[in-house]
Each structure stands twice: as structure tokens, then as C-alpha cells.
Motif scaffolding. Structure first.
Motif, short mmCIF file in Angstrom:
data_model
loop_
_atom_site.label_atom_id
_atom_site.label_comp_id
_atom_site.label_asym_id
_atom_site.label_seq_id
_atom_site.Cartn_x
_atom_site.Cartn_y
_atom_site.Cartn_z
N SER A 100 34.61 41.45 34.73
CA SER A 100 35.02 40.89 36.03
C SER A 100 34.54 41.79 37.17
O SER A 100 34.09 41.29 38.22
CB SER A 100 36.54 40.72 36.09
OG SER A 100 37.20 41.96 35.89
N ASP A 101 34.61 43.09 36.98
CA ASP A 101 34.08 44.02 37.99
C ASP A 101 32.55 43.89 38.09
O ASP A 101 31.98 43.99 39.18
CB ASP A 101 34.45 45.46 37.65
CG ASP A 101 35.95 45.72 37.82
OD1 ASP A 101 36.54 45.18 38.77
OD2 ASP A 101 36.49 46.46 36.98
N VAL A 136 27.93 35.69 32.92
CA VAL A 136 28.49 36.51 33.99
C VAL A 136 27.49 36.70 35.11
O VAL A 136 27.80 36.49 36.30
CB VAL A 136 28.96 37.87 33.43
CG1 VAL A 136 29.40 38.80 34.56
CG2 VAL A 136 30.10 37.67 32.44
#
Length: 276
Positions: A100-101, A136
Motif C-alpha cells: 500500500s505504501d 499495484v
């Protein structure tokens, strides 16, 4: 060599240096004091419309449990420099829990024209596979190159970026990556670990204008004229230009740190290449 053994070697080589000198500089200032290095990059056959295009090479950010001060400093530099193309050359995050980062950070790290990424050994060690990385990165406008290539377009002119999977833990396949290219196609290769390049036959593949790599951290903890340790996959390479491989090869010192949150005589780096 396992990551545990690598860490032991690194700690043994570096502990005395860090303890002896530069503790404040090595732990507090140097890890975030990113140097922007600037390089003119001759590209044979480059269309005049691509002359002056600027490409930033970002490696070894090592996002872990949040976005580090060094990673934030890198974003500030990219926002100020506004390169046309950004390449993220592996080891951008450390664990699946950092994805997520990674998404948030890489969204803000993009070039004005295009952004590409490859995988490094840390992503592979974390079981971040091709499908996951494509999801991602693709969700924030970054194209993963996994033994594949893509084209940057400006004014109808094309530059090819070739991305090769990590040679240390992954499955690099240069033949697949350059499929469909010929010697007349202006191309830049990106691959995480530089040592692999020494084993490639010069006559087998179209010669790129340059090969951009990372992985070594420039040694991370260094003394003048002496680098105690570089990780497996570095080969003879440490940092900067090497012009005796199949094409001019550049090794970036990268952004982040591993094992020790310190750098000594080895500031982090974002190299920016201007095509000529």
C-alpha cells in the motif's frame, strides 16, 4: 547466499567503521542527503524530437513499515526536477505488507511522460510476483517491465525501455525482453543487479545506448578507496559509470539502506540522464 549470511557479512565489515567515525553524519544526515547527479547520454540514432529528454533512475528505496525520510526526500527531488521519464529499478519495497505504501509512493514518483519499474531481489524474496506487482504499479500509472519492453513517445518519436527481471532471485530473460528490437532501435535497458551483465555475450543482443542498474547501494558504508561489502549479484560493480561491458553501464547508489540505517562516504543518489 542467503539474506541472513549477507547481513552477517555486512555487519561484520561495517560495524567497526560506523563505530569509529561519523556516527552523527552516517545515521542522521547522510541517509537523507540525496545527491542529484547529471549525465549527458549519447543515444545513437536518436530522433531529434527526443533530444533533451530527461530520465531519472530511482533504485533501492526499500520502503518498509511506512515511507522513510529518504523516500520522501526522493519525491521532493522528482517533483522539483520533473523528469520526462522515471525508471524504478528494483528493491522499491521490502515486504508484501509495504504494497500500500508502494502504491502511494510510486504514484507521486512518476515522470511527466512515462514511468516504468522492474523487480529487485527484495520484492522477489517477499513473494511479490509479477501479477501482484503489475496490479499495484498499474493501478497508479506505472508500467512493470518483466523481461519485456515498452516505448516512450514524444512528438511521434520513440525510445525503447527494456526491463529485465532481477538476476539474483528472479528469472532474467534478455532474449524475451528484446524480442522484436533491432540494432536501429534506440534503447535503454534497466535491470536491478549489475553483476549479471558481465555474463552476457556482446554479439547476441542489440546493443543499447546504456544499461541502468542499482542493487549495490554504492557500498552504503565506505571508506575512501575502500568498499568493505557489496551484496551478492553486484559482481565487480560498486557505483557510477562502467564502459567496458556490452554497453555503457551505470550503477546508482540508490535511495534507501538495509541492515544498518546509515550511510558513510556514500550519499544516496538520483541520477538524471539527458538524452543527446
Amino acid at each position: 547466499m542467503s539474506r541472513v549470511l549477507s547481513r552477517r557479512r555486512f555487519l561484520g565489515a561495517a560495524a567497526g567503521i560506523v563505530a569509529a567515525a561519523g556516527l552523527g553524519d552516517g545515521f542522521l544526515r547522510e541517509p537523507t542527503d540525496i545527491e542529484v547527479t547529471r549525465h549527458d547520454l549519447p543515444v545513437p540514432g536518436l530522433e531529434p524530437r527526443l533530444a533533451g529528454l530527461r530520465l531519472a533512475c530511482v533504485t533501492d528505496v526499500h520502503l518498509s513499515h511506512g515511507v522513510s525520510a529518504a523516500a520522501r526526500a526522493a519525491l521532493a527531488i522528482l517533483a522539483r526536477e520533473r523528469p520526462d521519464v522515471v525508471v524504478l529499478v528494483g528493491d522499491i519495497c521490502n515486504q508484501r505488507s509495504d504494497l500500500s505504501d508502494l502504491a502511494v509512493w510510486s504514484r507521486d514518483a512518476r515522470g511527466t511522460l512515462a514511468t516504468f519499474a522492474t523487480l529487485g531481489n527484495w520484492e522477489h524474496d517477499a513473494w511479490i510476483d509479477r501479477v501482484t506487482a503489475e496490479r499495484v504499479y498499474g493501478g497508479v500509472g506505472v508500467e512493470l517491465l518483466y523481461n519485456s519492453s515498452a516505448r516512450v513517445l514524444r512528438g511521434g518519436a520513440e525510445l525503447t525501455i527494456v526491463g529485465i527481471d532481477d538476476p539474483v532471485v528472479g528469472k532474467p530473460d534478455v532474449a524475451a525482453a528484446v524480442r522484436g528490437l533491432d540494432a536501429a532501435d534506440p534503447a535503454i535497458w534497466i535491470v536491478h543487479a549489475p553483476g549479471y551483465i558481465d555474463g552476457l555475450p556482446r554479439e547476441r543482443f542489440p546493443e543499447p545506448a546504456a544499461i541502468l542498474t542499482g542493487h549495490t547501494h554504492g557500498g552504503q558504508i565506505r571508506l575512501p578507496f575502500f568498499t568493505p561489502y557489496t551484496p551478492t549479484g553486484s559482481g565487480r560493480f560498486v557505483a557510477g559509470w562502467y564502459r567496458d561491458t556490452l554497453a555503457p553501464l551505470y550503477v546508482s547508489r540508490g535511495i534507501g539502506t538495509v541492515v544498518l540505517p546509515a550511510r558513510f562516504c556514500c550519499p544516496p543518489e538520483i541520477p538524471i540522464f539527458t538524452l543527446r
